[in-house]
Design a protein around this motif. Structure first.
Motif, PDB file in Angstrom:
ATOM      1  N   ALA A  28      -3.288  -3.980   7.306  1.00 36.16           N
ATOM      2  CA  ALA A  28      -4.137  -3.252   6.351  1.00 36.16           C
ATOM      3  C   ALA A  28      -4.887  -4.216   5.437  1.00 36.16           C
ATOM      4  O   ALA A  28      -6.055  -3.995   5.110  1.00 36.16           O
ATOM      5  N   LEU A  29      -4.225  -5.313   5.055  1.00 37.44           N
ATOM      6  CA  LEU A  29      -4.851  -6.293   4.166  1.00 37.44           C
ATOM      7  C   LEU A  29      -6.008  -7.001   4.875  1.00 37.44           C
ATOM      8  O   LEU A  29      -7.093  -7.162   4.318  1.00 37.44           O
TER       9      LEU A  29
ATOM     10  N   ILE B  79     -13.434  -2.675  -1.685  1.00 37.77           N
ATOM     11  CA  ILE B  79     -12.689  -3.842  -1.184  1.00 37.77           C
ATOM     12  C   ILE B  79     -11.489  -4.124  -2.092  1.00 37.77           C
ATOM     13  O   ILE B  79     -10.370  -4.358  -1.615  1.00 37.77           O
ATOM     14  N   LYS B  80     -11.711  -4.081  -3.402  1.00 35.83           N
ATOM     15  CA  LYS B  80     -10.607  -4.312  -4.348  1.00 35.83           C
ATOM     16  C   LYS B  80      -9.542  -3.231  -4.210  1.00 35.83           C
ATOM     17  O   LYS B  80      -8.333  -3.529  -4.209  1.00 35.83           O
ATOM     18  N   GLN B  81      -9.988  -1.960  -4.094  1.00 35.10           N
ATOM     19  CA  GLN B  81      -9.035  -0.861  -3.916  1.00 35.10           C
ATOM     20  C   GLN B  81      -8.188  -1.091  -2.658  1.00 35.10           C
ATOM     21  O   GLN B  81      -6.960  -0.928  -2.676  1.00 35.10           O
ATOM     22  N   ASN B  82      -8.852  -1.460  -1.571  1.00 36.60           N
ATOM     23  CA  ASN B  82      -8.155  -1.673  -0.299  1.00 36.60           C
ATOM     24  C   ASN B  82      -7.153  -2.807  -0.372  1.00 36.60           C
ATOM     25  O   ASN B  82      -6.034  -2.708   0.132  1.00 36.60           O
ATOM     26  N   ILE B  83      -7.574  -3.907  -1.006  1.00 41.12           N
ATOM     27  CA  ILE B  83      -6.693  -5.080  -1.106  1.00 41.12           C
ATOM     28  C   ILE B  83      -5.450  -4.729  -1.934  1.00 41.12           C
ATOM     29  O   ILE B  83      -4.310  -4.993  -1.513  1.00 41.12           O
ATOM     30  N   TRP B  84      -5.668  -4.119  -3.098  1.00 41.62           N
ATOM     31  CA  TRP B  84      -4.525  -3.787  -3.962  1.00 41.62           C
ATOM     32  C   TRP B  84      -3.624  -2.736  -3.316  1.00 41.62           C
ATOM     33  O   TRP B  84      -2.391  -2.844  -3.392  1.00 41.62           O
TER      34      TRP B  84
ATOM     35  N   ILE C  15       0.266  -3.447  -2.535  1.00 45.02           N
ATOM     36  CA  ILE C  15       1.281  -2.592  -3.173  1.00 45.02           C
ATOM     37  C   ILE C  15       2.163  -1.920  -2.127  1.00 45.02           C
ATOM     38  O   ILE C  15       3.396  -1.868  -2.273  1.00 45.02           O
ATOM     39  N   ILE C  16       1.547  -1.410  -1.041  1.00 47.37           N
ATOM     40  CA  ILE C  16       2.331  -0.765   0.028  1.00 47.37           C
ATOM     41  C   ILE C  16       3.308  -1.756   0.645  1.00 47.37           C
ATOM     42  O   ILE C  16       4.481  -1.433   0.898  1.00 47.37           O
TER      43      ILE C  16
ATOM     44  N   LEU D 158       4.996   3.280   9.649  1.00 46.43           N
ATOM     45  CA  LEU D 158       4.069   4.185   8.976  1.00 46.43           C
ATOM     46  C   LEU D 158       3.392   3.486   7.797  1.00 46.43           C
ATOM     47  O   LEU D 158       2.209   3.694   7.535  1.00 46.43           O
ATOM     48  N   SER D 159       4.163   2.644   7.108  1.00 42.88           N
ATOM     49  CA  SER D 159       3.579   1.929   5.962  1.00 42.88           C
ATOM     50  C   SER D 159       2.505   0.960   6.417  1.00 42.88           C
ATOM     51  O   SER D 159       1.551   0.685   5.682  1.00 42.88           O
TER      52      SER D 159
END
Length: 822
Positions: free
Chosen positions: A476-477, A771-776, A780-781, A801-802
């Motif tokens: 995801a990152l 991009i910032k939302q996705n990275i954080w 966090i996940i 799933l995570s």
């Protein structure tokens, strides 16, 4: 004027000192197609190296240069290689030309440039690069696995796989069929791009069938555990489900390991097999099934971003009706030559760039420029491939071959832009390359070390290690940035904005000040009559004399007066003995009397009284108007004021930019103080710099940068090239008609107005935000999943799933950029 910065504190050069006096006429002439020394074209034109008969020449595209000094560094680095004769690197176009004694001398170039910190790829045919479309990749590690696998084969000289665009560029000596076969071994499907348009990927029905079938088997096994079915039977159902869903990832994992890659297939396969090994068949089957489901959903979502390019490719029709004598025949666009006449009926798309030869119509240019209002076209006007003929049949003389059309250049530039890594993406890739092996090593330690130290059972710690394996892949990152960038660049292209890479997309979001060239950017760049003042006789008489005097002049101001007279239905008089008075005006004899049209200097040399006129002329000049006086040697009969006009879109665009967070809007002009002040006031810019020569615009940009602003420069891409290069971000207008603009600027507004600039800034800021939302979110996940391992609250299927769930959410979040509207 809140912050006035005129150039009046330093003496402007006169026309004798330089032909770049900064006047409107100079800029207008430069725009035509310049032979003037005001043109900056020599600064942006590529230096072409001509090889001798005993040498070879190659051209490369260099990525990663952030200033002209980088180009010099690369040149010096390449010259140290054996058998290299000559090197030229052009920073503006990111191209490098190399001349060598033999072809083998080109081989070490890529390695040498990588050592210097840049990337390079050949862009001519000597290296015979082939392009393939690759289906099935769901994150950047898949692309790396394919590269590593193919690099093991001696027939492959070089390979580059881009996850964002789904393209593989490869140089190989074996057949395309063998390459396709090798890619399929690692679990992906490759197709050679042979046609003008990319093939649409089709999801295999049998893959979906296997996914549904394995899901049903898991459900049956799980239900059976509550209805008295033996544990053995449930385990068999789980095992069959694992084989159906897991065959492809396990096969891919095998080839990834052979090529020393630690991708998600390896980690997921190890987790599933490990789960089966300790008797957790339900967990293992669920892990594989969720992973397969996640891949399907991710691939489907990612294809939406790649469709932004495919949709562009489909804009221009593949065939056209061509005039052949008295007949009209249908031909493929590849078979049409420059000079052929094509027929385009109402409602049809224009297949090639050309010039209207016959007919009148309105053409919808939205696919190219993003303009919502159709543009009227008549004989002599340019039209572009992919635009739509609204009404009226057009006969068009072809001016560009299919590979050179504006839409072809847009597609090429957008594909290149999507393949270039933004700084954030490059950093995350480096981070992932370190993170994954470290977590993989930790997983192995957790499986072995605690049980050896008698801190728990082998089964418990082995299970925790498997969970850590699943979390080890930062899918995801890694996917968080490229999907957002591809989506934003695709959205921009659809709206007539070319953003040449993620680097410039990120830069646009950080811009705090925008400098605008005045003529042709904030203003129309076409002088118009704004006032007619009659001192003797009638206005009709005055305009008729002015028409007669100016009709033979090619000066833009003279043309404006002639056009105005014609629009008023005025006829010219009979004139003779025409004479141009250099720097002052024109004269002609009308009805035996010498009449003059010119500036104040011309009439000061005559005996005519100018006492009342001086003050009037000065006031009009202070309003930004150029004054043409009409009279004889004895009297003044009137004057005509000519001025450039603010574009309709300027005021609304500047207002929207301030709403988007731009703190300073700045006007740069060669005009005098009075004109600059008036235009700046009308346009409502924050400040202005007046009486500038082209080189002074660079100084103005640097002044803004020294004040702490991140500066974008907006110009036409021709005579503003030095300032575009000096700014943090160069934005060119009117790219649809200017090849130079498409080459030199970082961002190109295809329409010849500022309407799209606020959308560009908004899109960039939104992209950075996503991009910032996705990275954080990704971090966090991962952190939550890691924290739940050791208390024993995390299960394997939750770990999967995570990862796949987070990747899917990140993609869907990025897809919002495709729908971002003005």
């Amino acid at each position: 004027m809140s912050n006035q910065c005129s150039g009046s504190d330093k003496k402007p050069q006169t026309k004798k000192d330089s032909c770049c006096s900064g006047g409107e006429a100079t800029e207008a002439i430069a725009k035509e197609k310049t032979t003037s020394c005001c043109s900056s074209e020599p600064q942006i034109k590529e230096t072409s190296i001509v090889p001798s008969l005993d040498s070879e020449k190659m051209e490369f595209r260099v990525q990663g240069m952030d200033c002209p000094a980088c180009a010099k560094t690369i040149e010096k680095g390449i010259r140290t290689l054996t058998d290299i004769k000559e090197v030229h690197v052009n920073y503006s176009t990111a191209k490098m030309q190399v001349v060598a004694h033999n072809l083998s001398a080109f081989d070490p170039i890529e390695g040498q440039i990588k050592k210097l910190g840049y990337t390079v790829e050949p862009i001519n045919e000597k290296r015979k690069l082939k392009t393939y479309t690759v289906e099935g990749m769901d994150c950047g590690s898949c692309a790396k696995s394919i590269e590593n696998h193919l690099n093991l084969h001696s027939s492959v000289q070089s390979v580059n796989v881009n996850f964002s665009t789904g393209k593989m560029k490869i140089e190989h000596t074996n057949s395309p069929e063998e390459i396709v076969s090798e890619v399929s071994k690692i679990g992906f499907k490759a197709t050679l791009d042979t046609s003008r348009t990319a093939s649409q990927p089709v999801q295999k029905k049998n893959e979906n069938g296997l996914l549904i079938g394995s899901g049903l088997l898991i459900a049956l096994g799980f239900a059976g555990s509550f209805t008295g079915v033996s544990t053995l039977m449930s385990s068999i159902l789980y095992a069959v489900a694992m084989i159906l869903s897991g065959y492809k990832p396990v096969k891919s994992a095998y080839y990834s390991l052979r090529s020393r890659s630690l991708d998600m297939n390896v980690l997921m396969s190890a987790a599933a097999i490990g789960a089966a090994f300790i008797g957790e068949w339900l967990e293992g089957a669920t892990v594989v099934w969720l992973f397969a489901l996640g891949n399907v959903l991710q691939n489907k979502s990612i294809e939406q971003t790649r469709n932004s390019i495919r949709n562009l490719m489909d804009l221009a029709p593949p065939e056209a009706w061509v005039q052949a004598g008295l007949d009209v025949v249908k031909k493929t666009v590849e078979d049409i030559s420059i000079g052929d006449v094509i027929i385009v009926k109402p409602g049809d798309k224009i297949p090639l760039d050309g010039e209207v030869f016959k007919g009148e119509s309105s053409v919808n240019q939205a696919p190219i420029t993003g303009e919502s209002i159709p543009v009227d076209k008549q004989s002599g006007d340019n039209v572009y491939a992919g635009t739509i003929n609204e009404h009226g049949t057009l006969e068009i003389k072809v001016t560009k071959l299919v590979e050179d059309t504006t839409i072809s250049k847009i597609i090429h530039l957008v594909e290149e832009a999507q393949e270039q890594k933004a700084p954030t993406e490059a950093f995350i890739d480096k981070f992932a390359a370190i993170y994954t092996p470290i977590v993989f090593g930790l997983a192995l330690l957790i499986m072995v070390l605690p049980p050896l130290l008698t801190l728990g059972t082998w089964g418990d710690w082995f299970y925790k290690g498997l969970e850590l394996l699943v979390i080890a892949c930062p899918c995801a990152l890694v996917i968080s940035t490229p999907v957002a960038i591809v989506s934003a660049i695709g959205n921009a292209a659809k709206n007539g904005i070319l953003i040449k890479g993620g680097t410039f997309l990120e830069k646009a979001g950080a811009i705090t000040a925008i400098a605008f060239d005045k003529t042709g950017t904030l203003t129309e760049g076409k002088p118009k009559v704004s006032k007619v003042e009659v001192l003797e006789g009638t206005e009709e008489e005055l305009l008729s004399i002015a028409f007669t005097l100016e009709n033979y002049s090619t000066h833009p101001i003279a043309k404006a007066i002639v056009d105005y007279a014609k629009s008023q239905g005025i006829s010219s008089k009979e004139g003779e003995l025409y004479k141009s008075i250099v720097g002052k005006g024109v004269q002609a004899a009308i009805d035996g009397v010498n009449y003059y049209a010119g500036n104040l200097t011309l009439f000061k040399e005559m005996t005519v009284s100018l006492d009342q006129l001086n003050q009037n002329v000065l006031e009009l000049q202070n309003q930004g108007k150029t004054i043409v006086i009409i009279g004889t040697e004895q009297k003044i009969i009137g004057l005509i004021a000519v001025s450039d006009t603010i574009r309709e879109s300027t005021i609304s665009s500047l207002k929207a930019l301030k709403e988007r967070g731009i703190r300073e809007t700045v006007m740069l002009t060669g005009d005098n103080e009075g004109t600059a002040k008036m235009i700046a006031s009308e346009a409502n810019v924050s400040r202005y710099f007046a009486e500038l020569l082209p080189e002074d615009k660079v100084t103005a940009i640097k002044k803004l940068q020294s004040e702490g602003y991140k500066v974008a420069m907006v110009g036409d891409g021709i005579n503003d090239a030095p300032a575009l290069a000096a700014a943090d971000l160069g934005i060119a207008m009117g790219g649809a008609g200017t090849d130079t603009a498409m080459e030199t600027a970082d961002i190109v507004l295809m329409a010849d107005n500022l309407d799209k600039l606020p959308h560009t800034m908004k899109l960039s800021k939104n992209a950075l935000s996503i991009i910032k939302q996705n990275i954080w979110f990704s971090i966090i996940i991962k952190a939550i999943a890691l924290g739940l391992i050791f208390p024993g609250w995390l299960t394997l299927w939750m770990a999967v799933l995570s990862d796949t769930g987070a990747a899917l959410i990140v993609i869907l979040n990025a897809l919002r950029l495709l729908k971002d509207k003005e």
